[in-house]
Design a protein around this motif. Structure first.
Motif, PDB file in Angstrom:
ATOM      1  N   ASP A 159     -15.992  43.788  31.481  1.00  0.00           N
ATOM      2  CA  ASP A 159     -15.512  44.148  32.820  1.00  0.00           C
ATOM      3  C   ASP A 159     -15.978  45.521  33.279  1.00  0.00           C
ATOM      4  N   VAL A 160     -16.159  46.437  32.310  1.00  0.00           N
ATOM      5  CA  VAL A 160     -16.446  47.826  32.680  1.00  0.00           C
ATOM      6  C   VAL A 160     -17.797  48.313  32.154  1.00  0.00           C
ATOM      7  N   ILE A 161     -17.964  48.256  30.831  1.00  0.00           N
ATOM      8  CA  ILE A 161     -19.120  48.921  30.214  1.00  0.00           C
ATOM      9  C   ILE A 161     -20.437  48.271  30.593  1.00  0.00           C
ATOM     10  N   LYS A 162     -20.510  46.947  30.608  1.00  0.00           N
ATOM     11  CA  LYS A 162     -21.766  46.263  30.884  1.00  0.00           C
ATOM     12  C   LYS A 162     -22.291  46.545  32.284  1.00  0.00           C
ATOM     13  N   LYS A 163     -21.409  47.010  33.166  1.00  0.00           N
ATOM     14  CA  LYS A 163     -21.815  47.297  34.532  1.00  0.00           C
ATOM     15  C   LYS A 163     -22.496  48.657  34.653  1.00  0.00           C
ATOM     16  N   HIS A 164     -22.499  49.416  33.580  1.00  0.00           N
ATOM     17  CA  HIS A 164     -23.104  50.743  33.581  1.00  0.00           C
ATOM     18  C   HIS A 164     -24.193  50.806  32.507  1.00  0.00           C
ATOM     19  N   GLU A 165     -25.120  51.704  32.692  1.00  0.00           N
ATOM     20  CA  GLU A 165     -26.171  51.884  31.686  1.00  0.00           C
ATOM     21  C   GLU A 165     -25.562  52.464  30.410  1.00  0.00           C
ATOM     22  N   ILE A 166     -25.861  51.833  29.306  1.00  0.00           N
ATOM     23  CA  ILE A 166     -25.313  52.279  28.025  1.00  0.00           C
ATOM     24  C   ILE A 166     -26.243  53.326  27.424  1.00  0.00           C
ATOM     25  N   SER A 167     -25.715  54.498  27.188  1.00  0.00           N
ATOM     26  CA  SER A 167     -26.504  55.589  26.628  1.00  0.00           C
ATOM     27  C   SER A 167     -26.207  55.725  25.139  1.00  0.00           C
ATOM     28  N   ALA A 168     -27.157  55.324  24.312  1.00  0.00           N
ATOM     29  CA  ALA A 168     -26.982  55.442  22.862  1.00  0.00           C
ATOM     30  C   ALA A 168     -26.787  56.898  22.460  1.00  0.00           C
ATOM     31  N   GLN A 169     -27.492  57.793  23.122  1.00  0.00           N
ATOM     32  CA  GLN A 169     -27.397  59.216  22.777  1.00  0.00           C
ATOM     33  C   GLN A 169     -25.996  59.758  23.053  1.00  0.00           C
ATOM     34  N   ASN A 170     -25.423  59.412  24.211  1.00  0.00           N
ATOM     35  CA  ASN A 170     -24.073  59.885  24.540  1.00  0.00           C
ATOM     36  C   ASN A 170     -23.033  59.334  23.569  1.00  0.00           C
ATOM     37  N   ILE A 171     -23.153  58.045  23.292  1.00  0.00           N
ATOM     38  CA  ILE A 171     -22.192  57.408  22.380  1.00  0.00           C
ATOM     39  C   ILE A 171     -22.283  58.033  20.996  1.00  0.00           C
ATOM     40  N   CYS A 172     -23.502  58.192  20.503  1.00  0.00           N
ATOM     41  CA  CYS A 172     -23.696  58.723  19.150  1.00  0.00           C
ATOM     42  C   CYS A 172     -23.263  60.182  19.044  1.00  0.00           C
ATOM     43  N   THR A 173     -23.423  60.924  20.130  1.00  0.00           N
ATOM     44  CA  THR A 173     -22.956  62.311  20.120  1.00  0.00           C
ATOM     45  C   THR A 173     -21.448  62.358  19.907  1.00  0.00           C
ATOM     46  N   LEU A 174     -20.723  61.468  20.568  1.00  0.00           N
ATOM     47  CA  LEU A 174     -19.272  61.397  20.393  1.00  0.00           C
ATOM     48  C   LEU A 174     -18.907  60.965  18.979  1.00  0.00           C
ATOM     49  N   LEU A 175     -19.629  59.979  18.465  1.00  0.00           N
ATOM     50  CA  LEU A 175     -19.330  59.489  17.122  1.00  0.00           C
ATOM     51  C   LEU A 175     -19.600  60.562  16.067  1.00  0.00           C
ATOM     52  N   ARG A 176     -20.638  61.351  16.286  1.00  0.00           N
ATOM     53  CA  ARG A 176     -20.932  62.445  15.341  1.00  0.00           C
ATOM     54  C   ARG A 176     -19.804  63.462  15.316  1.00  0.00           C
ATOM     55  N   GLN A 177     -19.182  63.668  16.465  1.00  0.00           N
ATOM     56  CA  GLN A 177     -18.099  64.646  16.562  1.00  0.00           C
ATOM     57  C   GLN A 177     -16.805  64.132  15.956  1.00  0.00           C
ATOM     58  N   ARG A 178     -16.635  62.806  15.928  1.00  0.00           N
ATOM     59  CA  ARG A 178     -15.324  62.246  15.599  1.00  0.00           C
ATOM     60  C   ARG A 178     -15.289  61.400  14.332  1.00  0.00           C
ATOM     61  N   THR A 179     -16.417  61.221  13.652  1.00  0.00           N
ATOM     62  CA  THR A 179     -16.432  60.390  12.445  1.00  0.00           C
ATOM     63  C   THR A 179     -17.104  61.130  11.293  1.00  0.00           C
ATOM     64  N   ARG A 180     -16.743  60.751  10.090  1.00  0.00           N
ATOM     65  CA  ARG A 180     -17.350  61.320   8.890  1.00  0.00           C
ATOM     66  C   ARG A 180     -18.747  60.731   8.694  1.00  0.00           C
ATOM     67  N   TYR A 181     -19.549  61.424   7.908  1.00  0.00           N
ATOM     68  CA  TYR A 181     -20.927  60.968   7.683  1.00  0.00           C
ATOM     69  C   TYR A 181     -20.951  59.590   7.030  1.00  0.00           C
ATOM     70  N   GLU A 182     -20.080  59.376   6.016  1.00  0.00           N
ATOM     71  CA  GLU A 182     -20.075  58.076   5.346  1.00  0.00           C
ATOM     72  C   GLU A 182     -19.670  56.955   6.299  1.00  0.00           C
ATOM     73  N   SER A 183     -18.849  57.263   7.307  1.00  0.00           N
ATOM     74  CA  SER A 183     -18.480  56.262   8.306  1.00  0.00           C
ATOM     75  C   SER A 183     -19.688  55.910   9.174  1.00  0.00           C
ATOM     76  N   ARG A 184     -20.499  56.913   9.484  1.00  0.00           N
ATOM     77  CA  ARG A 184     -21.694  56.662  10.289  1.00  0.00           C
ATOM     78  C   ARG A 184     -22.726  55.865   9.492  1.00  0.00           C
ATOM     79  N   LEU A 185     -22.761  56.073   8.186  1.00  0.00           N
ATOM     80  CA  LEU A 185     -23.626  55.244   7.334  1.00  0.00           C
ATOM     81  C   LEU A 185     -23.192  53.787   7.404  1.00  0.00           C
TER      82      LEU A 185
END
Length: 244
Positions: free
Chosen positions: A104-130
């Motif tokens: 309903d929401v996300i698919k209607k906008h351009e998905i930015s992998a860089q923006n998403i990953c920047t947030l994940l780097r700030q909020r998740t541990r390295y092993e979680s990102r693995l």
């Protein structure tokens, strides 16, 4: 609003000290809720301030959609894998809610992998990102093989997630069978000595031990166990080949 409500309640129970504690507790809750809204807004470029379900799941689903579309075709087996994974991790009701918000929401906008990953780097541990990386390779492999285009997309995401190149190659090797796979999984060269192989194995066991994912949901923990099993298999293969 909540901070004042808790302040009044605190005052009624414990007078002035209770009011202070109630106000501070309410402020923390209000700030947390506000940050969630801002996180979603900065990641997806929308004006929505409240997100249900949690934006982590939406981020994960968005990255999954990039991998699924990487080779120019949408595989039903890959879609089924993602849905099954989310149901196992979050339950059917919450998974359905995640897919609904995404559609309903996300698919209607351009998905930015860089923006998403920047947030994940700030909020998740390295092993979680693995584990996220392993999840993305598992999606690509759901139709029986991982294409070059899919590898390139996952590599791009891995860069944004801050994954070291050797860790990317290690997880990638878990999905490709060739003479060098066992060495790549253990992050060593074919010229490695027996002592170096044993040291590498101990290092990888520590890195990929399932206990490091106890803070994540069941499906993520299962993926961690799969990585751990691949490390063990790689070591056992080299034991047979080298005779030690």
């Amino acid at each position: 609003m909540l901070r004042w409500l808790l302040a009044v309640l605190g005052y009624a129970l414990y007078r002035f000290p209770g009011a202070i504690v109630g106000f501070l507790l309410g402020s923390l809750i209000d700030n947390f809720s506000s940050k969630k809204g801002k996180t979603f807004q900065s990641a997806f470029g929308t004006s929505q301030q409240e997100v249900t379900p949690a934006d982590f799941e939406l981020n994960l689903l968005s990255l999954a959609s990039l991998v699924i579309k990487a080779d120019g075709s949408v595989s039903q087996s890959e879609l089924d894998y993602v849905r099954q994974y989310f149901v196992q991790a979050y339950g059917r009701e919450r998974a359905n809610a995640t897919f609904k918000v995404f559609n309903d929401v996300i698919k209607k906008h351009e998905i930015s992998a860089q923006n998403i990953c920047t947030l994940l780097r700030q909020r998740t541990r390295y092993e979680s990102r693995l584990q996220i990386l392993h999840f993305l390779f598992s999606i690509a492999n759901a139709d029986g093989s991982v294409s070059t285009l899919e590898v390139n997309e996952i590599n791009r995401i891995a860069g944004f997630l801050g994954i070291y190149a050797r860790d990317f190659e290690s997880i990638k090797a878990m999905f490709f069978k060739n003479p060098d796979s066992a060495y790549k999984i253990l992050e060593i060269e074919r010229t490695a000595t027996t002592s170096e192989i044993k040291t590498a194995y101990r290092t990888m066991v520590k890195k990929y031990h399932p206990d490091k994912l106890q803070h994540m949901d069941e499906a993520h923990q299962k993926g961690g166990e799969e990585k751990f099993k691949k490390v063990q298999e790689a070591y056992e293969q080299l034991q047979k080949e080298r005779g030690f």
